[in-house]
Scaffold this active site. Structure first.
Site, PDB file in Angstrom:
ATOM      1  N   HIS A  53       0.842  -1.208   0.000  1.00  0.00           N
ATOM      2  CA  HIS A  53       0.000   0.000   0.000  1.00  0.00           C
ATOM      3  C   HIS A  53       0.872   1.250   0.000  1.00  0.00           C
ATOM      4  CE1 HIS A  53      -2.673   3.162   1.265  1.00  0.00           C
ATOM      5  NE2 HIS A  53      -2.125   3.217   2.462  1.00  0.00           N
ATOM      6  N   HIS A  79       3.123   7.400   6.067  1.00  0.00           N
ATOM      7  CA  HIS A  79       1.869   8.040   6.463  1.00  0.00           C
ATOM      8  C   HIS A  79       1.015   7.239   7.438  1.00  0.00           C
ATOM      9  CE1 HIS A  79       0.139   5.727   3.032  1.00  0.00           C
ATOM     10  NE2 HIS A  79      -0.965   5.752   3.776  1.00  0.00           N
ATOM     11  N   ASP A  80       1.151   5.926   7.488  1.00  0.00           N
ATOM     12  CA  ASP A  80       0.332   5.112   8.390  1.00  0.00           C
ATOM     13  C   ASP A  80       1.081   4.644   9.629  1.00  0.00           C
ATOM     14  OD1 ASP A  80      -2.178   5.167   7.178  1.00  0.00           O
ATOM     15  OD2 ASP A  80      -1.697   3.531   5.825  1.00  0.00           O
ATOM     16  N   GLU A  83      -0.397   5.829  12.959  1.00  0.00           N
ATOM     17  CA  GLU A  83      -1.786   5.367  13.099  1.00  0.00           C
ATOM     18  C   GLU A  83      -1.880   3.864  13.318  1.00  0.00           C
ATOM     19  OE1 GLU A  83      -5.414   5.187   9.952  1.00  0.00           O
ATOM     20  OE2 GLU A  83      -4.403   7.114  10.160  1.00  0.00           O
ATOM     21  N   ASP A  84      -1.010   3.101  12.654  1.00  0.00           N
ATOM     22  CA  ASP A  84      -1.192   1.646  12.614  1.00  0.00           C
ATOM     23  C   ASP A  84      -0.063   0.826  13.221  1.00  0.00           C
ATOM     24  OD1 ASP A  84      -3.664   1.884  11.361  1.00  0.00           O
ATOM     25  OD2 ASP A  84      -2.776   1.935   9.366  1.00  0.00           O
TER      26      ASP A  84
END
Length: 197
Positions: A53, A79-80, A83-84
């Protein structure tokens, strides 16, 4: 509507990026390595390694939109992370500096663990509305992220397709309006999936 799924590994991305000759490949390699380290064996809901991704979003940004800004491209790969994974924006800043960390912070959804479905949806809507105030560079990161997420929307369950189409047309298309390449891509995308209206 072009689909950006050529880069499944960093090796494939590196070779193409070197041919483009417009980006700092060693800096991106470092960002990709950090993303792989932080995401580890994490998989996407479709079952593919998370890094795919991130590389799709990077491919959108470089091959599609022609973005070359090193901080924007590093943030695209990272970018994630906040968050993840267990990594924080502070961890990103320590390795990649305040500019990259700020961009990642803008596109990081607030945690919603333990909240009900309605509260989670409300928090996500507030997050998406807030992106309208984000710096243009952060908006680019979000636009590339969402292209990766929606370019094969037809592979997801129908109820998810409808919800995600509505969310994308409501919140993301207005963000794309100021970015000609993304505006054109999303216009084609929204027509292709118009049956989900």
């Amino acid at each position: 509507m072009e689909i950006y799924i050529s880069w499944r590994t960093w090796d494939a991305a590196r070779d193409d990026l070197a041919r483009l000759g417009t980006v700092d490949v060693p800096a991106l390699e470092r960002a990709c390595a950090a993303a792989e380290r932080w995401h580890g064996d994490q998989l996407r809901p479709t079952g593919v390694p998370y890094v795919e991704h991130l590389l799709e979003a990077l491919e959108v940004m470089t091959r599609g939109a022609g973005v070359t800004d090193p901080a924007v491209l590093a943030a695209t790969l990272l970018h994630d992370v906040a968050e993840d994974t267990g990594a924080t924006v502070a961890d990103i800043e320590a390795e990649f500096g305040p500019e990259v960390a700020e961009l990642v912070d803008w596109v990081t959804k607030p945690p919603t663990a333990g909240q009900g479905r309605q509260a989670k949806r409300a928090a996500k809507a507030a997050y998406l509305r807030r992106l309208g105030e984000a710096p243009a560079e952060a908006v680019l990161v979000k636009l590339a992220d969402r292209v990766s997420n929606v370019q094969r929307l037809d592979q997801m369950p129908l109820d998810f397709q409808r919800r995600y189409y509505a969310e994308t047309t409501t919140y993301i298309l207005p963000l794309a309006a100021g970015e000609p390449w993304f505006a054109a891509w999303y216009a084609e995308w929204s027509e292709r999936f118009a049956h989900l209206r």
